[in-house]
Design an enzyme around this catalytic site. Structure first.
Site, mmCIF file in Angstrom:
data_model
loop_
_atom_site.group_PDB
_atom_site.id
_atom_site.type_symbol
_atom_site.label_atom_id
_atom_site.label_comp_id
_atom_site.label_asym_id
_atom_site.label_seq_id
_atom_site.Cartn_x
_atom_site.Cartn_y
_atom_site.Cartn_z
ATOM 1 N N TYR A 66 51.800 8.478 -29.149
ATOM 2 C CA TYR A 66 52.854 8.528 -28.128
ATOM 3 C C TYR A 66 52.322 9.318 -26.935
ATOM 4 O O TYR A 66 52.286 10.538 -26.936
ATOM 5 C CB TYR A 66 54.118 9.187 -28.677
ATOM 6 C CG TYR A 66 54.774 8.478 -29.837
ATOM 7 C CD1 TYR A 66 54.438 7.174 -30.175
ATOM 8 C CD2 TYR A 66 55.738 9.116 -30.611
ATOM 9 C CE1 TYR A 66 55.029 6.535 -31.248
ATOM 10 C CE2 TYR A 66 56.350 8.481 -31.682
ATOM 11 C CZ TYR A 66 55.992 7.200 -31.995
ATOM 12 O OH TYR A 66 56.580 6.567 -33.061
ATOM 13 N N PRO A 215 67.264 2.045 -34.715
ATOM 14 C CA PRO A 215 68.467 2.098 -35.561
ATOM 15 C C PRO A 215 69.763 1.754 -34.847
ATOM 16 O O PRO A 215 70.705 1.290 -35.496
ATOM 17 C CB PRO A 215 68.479 3.552 -36.055
ATOM 18 C CG PRO A 215 67.684 4.300 -35.038
ATOM 19 C CD PRO A 215 66.614 3.354 -34.596
ATOM 20 N N GLY A 221 69.164 -8.870 -33.026
ATOM 21 C CA GLY A 221 69.822 -9.775 -33.947
ATOM 22 C C GLY A 221 69.495 -11.241 -33.790
ATOM 23 O O GLY A 221 69.852 -12.050 -34.642
ATOM 24 N N GLY A 222 68.830 -11.620 -32.673
ATOM 25 C CA GLY A 222 68.502 -13.024 -32.475
ATOM 26 C C GLY A 222 69.737 -13.885 -32.519
ATOM 27 O O GLY A 222 70.733 -13.640 -31.826
#
Length: 302
Positions: A66, A215, A221-222
């Site tokens: 990171y 989260p 969700g497509g």
């Protein structure tokens, strides 16, 4: 009879002896654009990290890639010397050579993994990691068994208290457990995307904690995204919460192994994430949300 809410504990225990708050903080967003370079609002990043303590957050997740390195350095600047009860987990095994994500690669050479862990300790000002992850199961330059074996050696030498795995398959998880005790695992899993369901099940069976990626994301969700949104909306209204808070509360109710680490650069969102622990969904609501998206049994590294 009105369904009774299922309690969501305020803490979770890693490796049998390390207790942390049930909602942690993923620090990855406190970097430059596309996780490259330092966080541009340096003072704001320091202030947000210090606010974690006021909000009761006791678990921070970072990684050497990171920035690279800038995230760990920012955490040290903001919080060192660390207060008692604060756990900082880091990861090693990914490398990156530029702003473009195409430069991201993985290294499994045991000598490199040892160097990565030791230099992360130095940047963070720690003598030992309470939790340290192998960040990638992708690396092909060394056998996976040797990579886990090196972390086990470092654990035996006192550099690492508990070992975790990220970006691994269920098969790799099983192999790793034959070499060392695995206390934690991470994978993509949220209200709209259950890719990591197999690893969640494996974590539950083995006693490891499970930290889901993204989260509170509602964009993973497509084809299920619209149905997810329609189901979350009335629950958010009922509980006077945001849809993201309901999604996070669902995770906490979904499994006792769950340790979400939502990231944010906003103090307001940080407080919303912590407040999600106080939402008590009914068992029926949890079941309805769980049934929205199929959960695959197996898990492949995404």
């Amino acid at each position: 009879m009105t369904p009774q809410p299922t309690p969501s504990p305020a803490t979770i225990t890693i490796g049998g002896d390390l207790q942390v708050g049930r909602v942690g903080f993923g620090a990855m967003q406190l970097t430059g654009k596309q996780v490259w370079g330092p966080y541009p609002d340096h003072d704001g990043g320091v202030a947000l990290l210090r606010a974690l303590l006021d909000e009761g957050v006791t678990f921070i997740d970072t990684a050497d890639v990171y920035g690279p390195h800038t995230n760990e350095l920012l955490i040290r600047e903001a919080l060192h010397p660390y207060p008692e009860g604060l756990t900082i987990a880091s990861k090693g095994g990914f490398v990156r050579g530029g702003y473009d994500y195409s430069t991201l690669g993985s290294v499994g050479n045991p000598k490199y993994l040892r160097q990565a862990a030791v230099t992360s300790l130095r940047r963070l000002g720690l003598d030992r990691f309470d939790l340290y992850y192998l960040h990638s199961g992708y690396a092909t330059d060394a056998p996976f068994e040797d990579q886990v074996g090196e972390l086990k050696k470092m654990q035996d030498e006192g550099y690492i208290r508990h070992i975790g795995l990220s970006n691994v398959t269920t098969e790799q998880f099983d192999v790793a457990r034959s070499i060392a005790d695995i206390a934690a695992v991470t994978a993509l899993y949220n209200i709209g995307n259950r890719t990591g369901a197999g690893l969640l099940a494996a974590a539950e069976q083995s006693g490891a904690v499970f930290s889901p990626w993204h989260p509170v994301s509602l964009r993973d969700g497509g084809e299920n995204a619209d149905q997810v949104a329609r189901t979350l909306a009335p629950l958010a209204t009922r509980y006077e919460a945001t849809p993201q808070q309901i999604a996070l509360a669902w995770l906490l109710h979904r499994s006792p192994a769950m340790l979400p680490i939502p990231g944010t650069t906003s103090l307001g969102h940080l407080r919303e994430n912590v407040a999600a622990m106080r939402i008590r969904l009914t068992d029926a609501e949890v079941a309805e949300l769980t049934a929205l998206v199929p959960e695959p049994v197996g898990q492949t590294a995404p």
